[in-house]
Design an enzyme around this catalytic site. Structure first.
Site, PDB file in Angstrom:
ATOM      1  N   CYS A   1     166.775  20.010  52.852  1.00  0.00           N
ATOM      2  CA  CYS A   1     165.888  18.900  53.159  1.00  0.00           C
ATOM      3  C   CYS A   1     164.713  19.419  53.733  1.00  0.00           C
ATOM      4  O   CYS A   1     163.902  20.157  53.607  1.00  0.00           O
ATOM      5  CB  CYS A   1     166.797  17.877  53.702  1.00  0.00           C
ATOM      6  SG  CYS A   1     165.730  16.348  53.717  1.00  0.00           S
TER       7      CYS A   1
ATOM      8  N   GLU B   1     172.135  17.310  48.445  1.00  0.00           N
ATOM      9  CA  GLU B   1     172.345  17.203  49.904  1.00  0.00           C
ATOM     10  C   GLU B   1     173.033  15.967  49.971  1.00  0.00           C
ATOM     11  O   GLU B   1     173.058  14.917  49.535  1.00  0.00           O
ATOM     12  CB  GLU B   1     171.139  16.986  50.663  1.00  0.00           C
ATOM     13  CG  GLU B   1     171.373  16.693  52.256  1.00  0.00           C
ATOM     14  CD  GLU B   1     170.146  16.094  52.921  1.00  0.00           C
ATOM     15  OE1 GLU B   1     170.438  15.944  54.276  1.00  0.00           O
ATOM     16  OE2 GLU B   1     169.084  15.819  52.470  1.00  0.00           O
TER      17      GLU B   1
ATOM     18  N   LYS C   1     173.262  23.072  57.930  1.00  0.00           N
ATOM     19  CA  LYS C   1     171.956  22.824  58.411  1.00  0.00           C
ATOM     20  C   LYS C   1     171.688  23.075  60.011  1.00  0.00           C
ATOM     21  O   LYS C   1     172.279  22.655  60.662  1.00  0.00           O
ATOM     22  CB  LYS C   1     171.467  21.453  58.078  1.00  0.00           C
ATOM     23  CG  LYS C   1     169.954  21.256  58.102  1.00  0.00           C
ATOM     24  CD  LYS C   1     169.646  19.703  57.841  1.00  0.00           C
ATOM     25  CE  LYS C   1     168.313  19.401  57.974  1.00  0.00           C
ATOM     26  NZ  LYS C   1     167.890  18.164  57.348  1.00  0.00           N
TER      27      LYS C   1
END
Length: 521
Positions: free
Chosen positions: A398, A279, A346
């Site tokens: 994440c 990430e 995301k």
């Protein structure tokens, strides 16, 4: 004035809440979860509603303080806040989360007329139902914080066999039912009713029910819901750059970071079909790094390799701009040209870390924490899978890996692998990354797919469709993990139906509670 018996119960509730942390990774002493939650059920019978609420709040405070104390590392070390201020912020967060167990206990007490206190109906139907409701609120309010759901503590227990069938929510429910049965058994023993035949029947029934649930779950654990596709194979390398969190967003560090990832990629590109960076591996806006990305794309295409890398994308329009946490793919059939379509953005953002909830009210807290990129925008909930070398990857970034339903919305029968990239450097050498990994392992088990996890400084892993770790890099090392994989085919019941069976069970519970029939005792 607080009496000695009440003080003793408060201390006991604090300890019972705190010991639950040892049921999660890296400790994995899963029976302690039953001790903790069963203790909560038994301690909430008080003479007054205030005592009930206080004891449940203290239990929740111990539970979350022990479970997420590692947030202190982010606040103190990387937020550059003093120890007293960091302790205050952590305490406020823990106190907020403790309100949910308190709400559970208060609601349980309010429904005493429907399900009498300490009745079997209350323990195995009403309490599990209310717990699921309060956990849902905790997981969704203000974007939610779904960390430390009890079901994850059962990844090493017999109940793990139910993850591919009912998912995390279903395992949470079965866990609370088992705790309710245990609480009922303990309560009957305390009240010394064993000599009464009607209670013997209930006791035998409760004991047998627990055994049946565990036995069935253990049997399900050995079913192979999906199969390896031996006709397709790929070589994948996960890169762990190990860039210190204190330096990651420094402009002086950027060139060193780019060089680190380029060198690690160069070492493994000849033997890899796919290379995955973590990430926000590139801590700069995508449009600023066009020369680097185009050179990397050309290098990847020359070696017939796909490279997925985390980067920050800033999209400007006439009046405003949006910042996205993205994972893009280089090395496709056509040269890289910004903005590429083969990317994942995301969707579920972390409060304060990536966006500020109730911005006008809480923005001073975010400024005090000094967190970079805390004004991000969310991508859509449903996105096309990343495609690399003919393989389809359902991708999350994440925190999103703990959101089972988000993966389910994007999962299809032709999904080859699950992919998550992360940066857990925020939490130092704490138990936080291990808890995060435990939840990632659960996703692999639910969907029956190999899950690849590439992180900045650990824990970088390859997780089998059974939820076990097949390969892993040591934390805090600059390294790469290479593996040869076959995709899986077939669907687990959870991948096929999602949470619908779980919702059906909850509906049945609601019907049972409100049916006008003789109360179970």
């Amino acid at each position: 004035m607080m009496t000695k018996p009440l003080l003793a119960r408060l201390i006991l509730s604090l300890l019972l809440g705190a010991i639950a942390v040892f049921s999660y990774s890296p400790f994995d002493i899963w029976p302690l979860a039953y001790v903790s939650f069963t203790g909560l059920l038994l301690l909430t019978k008080q003479k007054s509603a205030k005592q009930t609420a206080l004891i449940a709040f203290i239990w929740g405070f111990g539970y979350f303080l022990a479970g997420i104390h590692w947030v202190y590392v982010s606040i103190n070390q990387y937020g550059d806040l003093s120890i007293p201020v960091a302790i205050i912020i952590l305490s406020l967060l823990v106190a907020y989360l403790a309100l949910y167990p308190m709400l559970f206990a208060v609601l349980l007490r309010l429904f005493n007329k429907v399900c009498p206190a300490y009745s079997l109906k209350q323990f195995i139907i009403l309490a599990p139902l209310i717990w699921q409701i309060t956990e849902y609120i905790r997981s969704t309010l203000l974007n939610g914080f779904a960390w430390l759901q009890f079901g994850y503590s059962q990844l090493e227990s017999p109940l793990a066999g139910l993850f591919p069938i009912l998912g995390i929510n279903g395992v949470n429910l079965l866990f609370t039912i088992c705790c309710g049965l245990l609480a009922y058994l303990v309560q009957q023993f305390i009240q010394r009713r064993l000599h009464l035949s009607k209670y013997k029947l209930h006791i035998y029934g409760a004991s047998c029910t627990i055994l049946v649930i565990f036995a069935a779950s253990f049997w399900f654990k050995h079913i192979n819901w999906t199969q390896l596709d031996y006709t397709r194979q790929t070589n994948i390398t996960l890169i762990q750059g190990n860039i210190p969190q204190s330096l990651r967003w420094s402009s002086k560090q950027l060139n060193k970071t780019l060089q680190t990832y380029a060198e690690l990629t160069q070492e493994h590109i000849k033997d890899s079909d796919i290379i995955i960076w973590p990430e926000a591996a590139i801590t700069d806006f995508e449009y600023n790094q066009q020369p680097y990305l185009k050179a990397l794309d050309l290098y990847a295409r020359q070696h017939d390799t796909a490279i997925a890398l985390g980067i920050v994308d800033l999209v400007k329009n006439e009046y405003d701009y949006q910042i996205y946490n993205a994972l893009i793919v280089l090395g496709g059939l056509t040269p890289y040209q910004y903005p590429t379509k083969n990317r994942y953005i995301k969707h579920h953002l972390v409060p304060f870390g990536e966006y500020i909830p109730l911005q006008q009210l809480l923005s001073p807290i975010a400024k005090a924490l000094n967190i970079p990129m805390s004004s991000m925008s969310a991508g859509p909930a449903i996105q096309e899978p990343l495609t690399m070398k003919g393989f389809k990857f359902v991708t999350v970034i994440c925190y999103e890996v703990i959101l089972s339903n988000l993966l389910w919305q994007n999962f299809t029968s032709d999904t080859d692998f699950l992919l998550t990239v992360s940066n857990d450097a925020w939490f130092g050498n704490s138990i936080g990354p291990w808890q995060h990994l435990q939840m990632a392992r659960t996703r692999a088990l639910e969907f029956g797919r190999t899950l690849l996890r590439s992180t900045n400084n650990g824990i970088t892993t390859v997780i089998s469709p059974k939820g076990s770790i097949t390969k892993q890099l040591p934390q805090f090392q600059t390294a790469a993990l290479s593996v040869t994989l076959n995709p899986n085919t077939g669907l687990t019941p959870y991948a096929r139906w999602g949470n619908y069976p779980y919702y059906l069970i909850l509906t049945i519970f609601i019907i049972i509670i409100f049916l006008r029939q003789k109360h179970l005792k």
